[in-house]
Design an enzyme around this catalytic site. Sequence first.
Site, short mmCIF file in Angstrom:
data_model
loop_
_atom_site.label_atom_id
_atom_site.label_comp_id
_atom_site.label_asym_id
_atom_site.label_seq_id
_atom_site.Cartn_x
_atom_site.Cartn_y
_atom_site.Cartn_z
N TYR A 158 0.64 -1.33 -0.19
CA TYR A 158 0.09 -0.12 -0.14
C TYR A 158 0.72 1.06 -0.03
CZ TYR A 158 -3.51 3.48 1.94
OH TYR A 158 -4.52 4.70 2.12
N LYS A 162 1.35 4.13 -2.65
CA LYS A 162 0.61 5.75 -2.83
C LYS A 162 1.85 6.62 -2.61
CE LYS A 162 -3.38 4.54 -2.26
NZ LYS A 162 -4.26 5.31 -2.74
#
Length: 303
Positions: A158, A162
């Site tokens: 994640y 990002k």
Amino acid sequence: MSAEDLTGRVAVVTGSGRGLGRAYAVALGRAGAAVVVNDVDTDSAEETAELVRAAGGRAAVVVAPVGPAETADRLVATAVSEFGRLDAMIANAGVLRDRVMWKATDEDFDLVVATHLRGSFTCGRAAANHFREAGEGGRIILIGSPAGQFGSFGQTAYAACKAGIVAMARTWSLELARAGVTVNAVIPTAMTEMTGTMPIYQEVYQRFLEGEPLPPVVRREHALGSPEDVAPLIVWLASDASSGITGQAIGLGGDRLTLYAHPAVLETRDADGGWTPDGIRQVWEAELSALAQPSGPTFAPQD
């Protein structure tokens, strides 16, 4: 030039069946935009579409997983066929598979990358191709996270996605400038079911669910409010009022608006003829170690 009037504009919001994506879609509809709602769950997507219509906007629904190029092309085609144009692509869809690195499986990693990073790429590319052909400019809004800015324990895939999304936004802002297309990354922070699982927020999240207002320190120092608190940033970035803003990472949560810095050189040292390992050790211990930056976010006390 109003930042709140999107009459006649058309936006796609991926992953808008619930949570932050739903808040973005409803706020865009309230501002007068037509919205293509996307989710993998039909009921959630249809519910969001009804909320968009109730807020004063128009809505169409595309039920499909984000990541494949076919989905991205379908989203753009739906905007054009249903509403005659596309003005803004908001690439919000994502999944979580939180595990420390040594427990993360290939399947976990690949799913997060396919949805967040590949999904942002394919949707951004499809929108960019349309905008360049239409010749009227456009908006691409990618969704980052503090995890991508600072790192986050248990979120290898994640956080990497990002961080990559912000880098894509900066790169695309250069590549699409001549086409009049702005590209920015939004860094949202909100009190959601995911945030509520963090030990530091479990108690305040439960009170939030029971209808109590969040403490001012949480809304400001922690930048946490409702998903609806983030939506004004999406509306502004989709409007004419933000036409000169591109390549930025901008956060909003609770009461706090944040402009994130681009990565920059913190300090340099030079050595005639190059460096030895021991020379690096000496300058690190004597001068640079005090400047080293920690990983992970910091949290202000809640009392």
